[in-house]
Enzyme design. Structure first.
Site, PDB file in Angstrom:
ATOM      1  N   CYS A   2       0.552  -1.208  -0.239  1.00  0.00           N
ATOM      2  CA  CYS A   2       0.110   0.072  -0.019  1.00  0.00           C
ATOM      3  C   CYS A   2       1.127   1.283  -0.168  1.00  0.00           C
ATOM      4  O   CYS A   2       1.872   1.030  -0.007  1.00  0.00           O
ATOM      5  CB  CYS A   2      -0.952  -0.137   1.289  1.00  0.00           C
ATOM      6  SG  CYS A   2      -1.396  -1.730   1.698  1.00  0.00           S
ATOM      7  N   LEU A  51      -3.670  -1.676  -1.484  1.00  0.00           N
ATOM      8  CA  LEU A  51      -2.975  -2.398  -2.189  1.00  0.00           C
ATOM      9  C   LEU A  51      -4.056  -4.022  -1.280  1.00  0.00           C
ATOM     10  O   LEU A  51      -3.142  -5.010  -0.046  1.00  0.00           O
ATOM     11  CB  LEU A  51      -1.559  -3.023  -2.958  1.00  0.00           C
ATOM     12  CG  LEU A  51      -1.942  -4.546  -3.630  1.00  0.00           C
ATOM     13  CD1 LEU A  51      -2.178  -4.689  -4.852  1.00  0.00           C
ATOM     14  CD2 LEU A  51      -0.233  -4.960  -3.586  1.00  0.00           C
ATOM     15  N   ASN A  75       1.194   0.047   5.794  1.00  0.00           N
ATOM     16  CA  ASN A  75       2.143   0.171   4.792  1.00  0.00           C
ATOM     17  C   ASN A  75       2.716  -1.452   4.968  1.00  0.00           C
ATOM     18  O   ASN A  75       4.030  -1.069   5.667  1.00  0.00           O
ATOM     19  CB  ASN A  75       2.578   0.286   3.817  1.00  0.00           C
ATOM     20  CG  ASN A  75       3.931  -0.251   2.490  1.00  0.00           C
ATOM     21  OD1 ASN A  75       4.201   0.609   2.032  1.00  0.00           O
ATOM     22  ND2 ASN A  75       3.264  -0.850   1.882  1.00  0.00           N
ATOM     23  N   GLY A  76       1.942  -2.739   4.463  1.00  0.00           N
ATOM     24  CA  GLY A  76       3.288  -3.425   5.484  1.00  0.00           C
ATOM     25  C   GLY A  76       2.162  -4.488   5.536  1.00  0.00           C
ATOM     26  O   GLY A  76       0.716  -4.725   5.338  1.00  0.00           O
ATOM     27  N   THR A 322      23.993   0.210  -8.881  1.00  0.00           N
ATOM     28  CA  THR A 322      23.722  -0.687  -9.273  1.00  0.00           C
ATOM     29  C   THR A 322      22.300  -1.388  -8.823  1.00  0.00           C
ATOM     30  O   THR A 322      21.916  -1.675 -10.029  1.00  0.00           O
ATOM     31  CB  THR A 322      24.637  -1.379  -7.891  1.00  0.00           C
ATOM     32  OG1 THR A 322      25.535  -1.373  -7.374  1.00  0.00           O
ATOM     33  CG2 THR A 322      24.365  -2.483  -7.670  1.00  0.00           C
ATOM     34  N   ARG A 325      20.709  -0.289 -12.397  1.00  0.00           N
ATOM     35  CA  ARG A 325      20.789  -1.480 -13.224  1.00  0.00           C
ATOM     36  C   ARG A 325      20.020  -3.094 -12.634  1.00  0.00           C
ATOM     37  O   ARG A 325      19.393  -3.307 -13.977  1.00  0.00           O
ATOM     38  CB  ARG A 325      22.365  -1.651 -12.699  1.00  0.00           C
ATOM     39  CG  ARG A 325      23.338  -1.373 -13.773  1.00  0.00           C
ATOM     40  CD  ARG A 325      24.827  -1.890 -13.687  1.00  0.00           C
ATOM     41  NE  ARG A 325      26.364  -0.253 -14.087  1.00  0.00           N
ATOM     42  CZ  ARG A 325      27.354  -1.084 -13.414  1.00  0.00           C
ATOM     43  NH1 ARG A 325      27.482  -1.925 -12.760  1.00  0.00           N
ATOM     44  NH2 ARG A 325      28.805  -0.600 -14.420  1.00  0.00           N
TER      45      ARG A 325
END
Length: 561
Positions: A2, A51, A75-76, A322, A325
């Site tokens: 979320c 979500l 959120n979690g 990194t 990529r």
């Protein structure tokens, strides 16, 4: 997964601020496309983008206590929520089946001293109307992102992503992992403390392979709680293969029923991405056939990756080389995963930091330095792999879970004697993990050399990025980078290229300061560069930069000066 935005210590009228909060919240709606909710009080506002993974029907947020006094945005996922509910013995009246509602129950029962009771991934903001106070907290490793900021009026904000605060706040910072802020104290404090961070407390430990194995199996099992279709990310490397293989053993049953009832979505789907003919695609196919998943291969071209870079930097909120990529293929894969109706995936992040899996660990001078580097890597994981895993997936509304970083398993893995983790006497990196789970996997995978995700999707991906940025950025631009970018001046042309795009999305210096910029070889911390003279002369984050270790090491000779 979320997203939320909260504002406290209001210095302006809440009704006037409410439309702004809704606009800020809209910027992170990709994280939670299923529903929006808002709490607005005279002294606090919480906006939430959901979500739905657990309890899609009644678990909308913000969540409230029955008397309406407490409001909570999270959120979690709280993996031990059923245990906590049972421990309440009816002392708290739950209004939903949401896993996150236990935070309200614990706060009502214990006040602020409850966060270590949670086993999960989370960032939350709780407002207590009666006492006019708030509590902000973030999980132990920073698996879930969280930022804080202050505007010109002195209003205090928290948000799941940087983009919600940019343009509204004069000062923005990351809210650090393992910390909490209780408004009545007024200072950020640490809730996550572990004895294993000190080498002296682990150096004489006996390594228990059976406990390691069961610990990870339990972590994967816990993290399969879901009321929606889920899958696994399967690169074909050791870490993702172990997680996928364990998940497959539990996928047939619904863990919420104590593994007694059939799973709602019993077929386990696995996903891999790479350039045509990449190492990861070949290896993932072998594992998928071995563990019998419904496997999906996503191929992308170098040009498709290059075309996505601008969006990747916007969603990842970084210019770290990194991370970009590796995030680009992950971002592309996430879109395919979401298109198939999958809303949650398990991923293999964290094992390299816990077990010394990066190739440069072969150069660790002793067990103490090995362990200290693991701790340094874990402490910074929120800036790199946790950020990549979370935001790459969340950009398309998919939740990423990371069983290796499960709070209980972390305690098991980090108490292993560091000497047993070392790559000495001919042992491969992560030998302990490989040995514990070799019977789960084909031998060619269990003992496959470490490939960083950005390498494994196809070496041509990184090589093309370096070639592009070499052409786009002049030597003069790089030499004068400190004038254009006084905060964290780019150290390479590739970083300069990424930083330029980042500055278009996030122009403030305070946003730039939220991103790390340090020298590295094969993802090392700067401290580890001292381990080998060649590291200092060949500092590139690709694993191929570790000469005489990677099978396909860069062919350039490095002169020891």
């Amino acid at each position: 997964m979320c997203g939320f935005v909260g504002v406290f210590d209001l210095k302006v009228d809440a009704k006037e601020l409410r439309p702004q909060i809704l606009e800020m919240s809209k910027k992170i709606r990709h994280r939670g496309p299923d529903w929006s909710g808002i709490f607005c009080d005279e002294k606090a506002i919480l906006s939430h983008e959901r979500l739905s993974i657990v309890d899609p029907q009644s678990g909308g947020q913000p969540l409230y206590s029955k008397d309406g006094n407490l409001a909570l945005a999270v959120n979690g996922e709280i993996y031990n929520h059923m245990d906590i509910r049972n421990q309440m013995n009816g002392s708290y009246e739950f209004l939903t089946k949401s896993d996150c509602e236990v935070i309200l129950a614990l706060y009502q029962q214990k006040g602020i001293d409850f966060i270590d009771d949670l086993n999960g991934i989370f960032a939350f903001a709780l407002y207590d109307k009666k006492n006019d106070c708030y509590l902000i907290g973030r999980d132990h490793m920073g698996i879930i992102p969280l930022y804080q900021g202050w505007d010109k009026h002195g209003n205090y904000y928290v948000a799941s992503e940087l983009k919600a605060l940019e343009g509204y706040c004069n000062k923005i910072e990351e809210f650090l992992p393992g910390k909490f802020l209780y408004s009545k104290d007024g200072v950020v404090k640490e809730w996550y403390q572990r004895d294993w961070k000190d080498y002296e407390n682990v150096k004489d430990n006996k390594t228990d392979m059976a406990a390691l194995r069961k610990g990870l199996e339990d972590a994967v099992h816990r993290q399969l709680m879901s009321d929606v279709p889920y899958g696994v990310l399967l690169s074909g490397g050791l870490d993702s293969s172990v997680i996928s293989a364990i998940a497959k053993t539990y996928a047939g049953k619904r863990i919420e029923s104590g593994d007694e009832k059939d799973a709602w979505y019993p077929q386990l789907h696995s996903f891999a991405i790479g350039l045509e003919g990449s190492p990861d695609l070949a290896a993932s196919r072998v594992v998928a056939d071995h563990i019998d998943t419904i496997h999906h291969e996503v191929t992308f071209t170098v040009q498709e990756g290059l075309d996505a870079i601008r969006d990747v930097i916007y969603h990842l909120e970084t210019y770290d080389v990194t991370t970009i990529r590796a995030s680009t293929p992950m971002y592309l894969m996430s879109r395919v995963i979401k298109s198939m109706g999958i809303k949650m995936v398990l991923s293999g992040e964290g094992a390299d930091e816990m077990f010394g899996g990066y190739l440069y660990f072969h150069k660790a001078p002793n067990a103490e330095e090995f362990h200290k580097e693991c701790i340094r890597k874990l402490d910074k994981l929120h800036l790199y792999d946790c950020l990549r895993s979370n935001k790459s997936m969340a950009s398309w509304g998919v939740e990423s879970r990371v069983p290796f970083l499960d709070k209980e398993f972390l305690d098991i893995a980090m108490r292993i004697n560091p000497d047993d983790k070392m790559c000495n006497n001919g042992k491969m990196e992560k030998w302990v993990l490989r040995k514990a789970f070799e019977d789960y996997l084909p031998e060619s995978v269990a003992w496959r050399q470490k490939e960083q995700f950005s390498d494994g999707v196809g070496y041509n991906w990184i090589d093309s990025l370096k070639e592009l940025t070499e052409k786009e950025i002049s030597d003069e631009q790089l030499a004068n980078a400190k004038f254009r970018f006084p905060v964290n001046p780019p150290m390479s042309k590739e970083e300069f290229y990424f930083r330029s795009i980042f500055a278009e999305h996030f122009p403030s210096d305070t946003a730039a300061a939220c991103v790390p910029s340090v020298p590295s070889i094969a993802c090392s911390t700067p401290d580890a560069l001292a381990w080998d003279e060649s590291f200092r002369n060949n500092a590139d984050p690709s694993g191929r930069a570790v000469n005489a270790v990677h099978n396909d090491a860069y062919k350039e000779k490095v002169e020891n000066k």
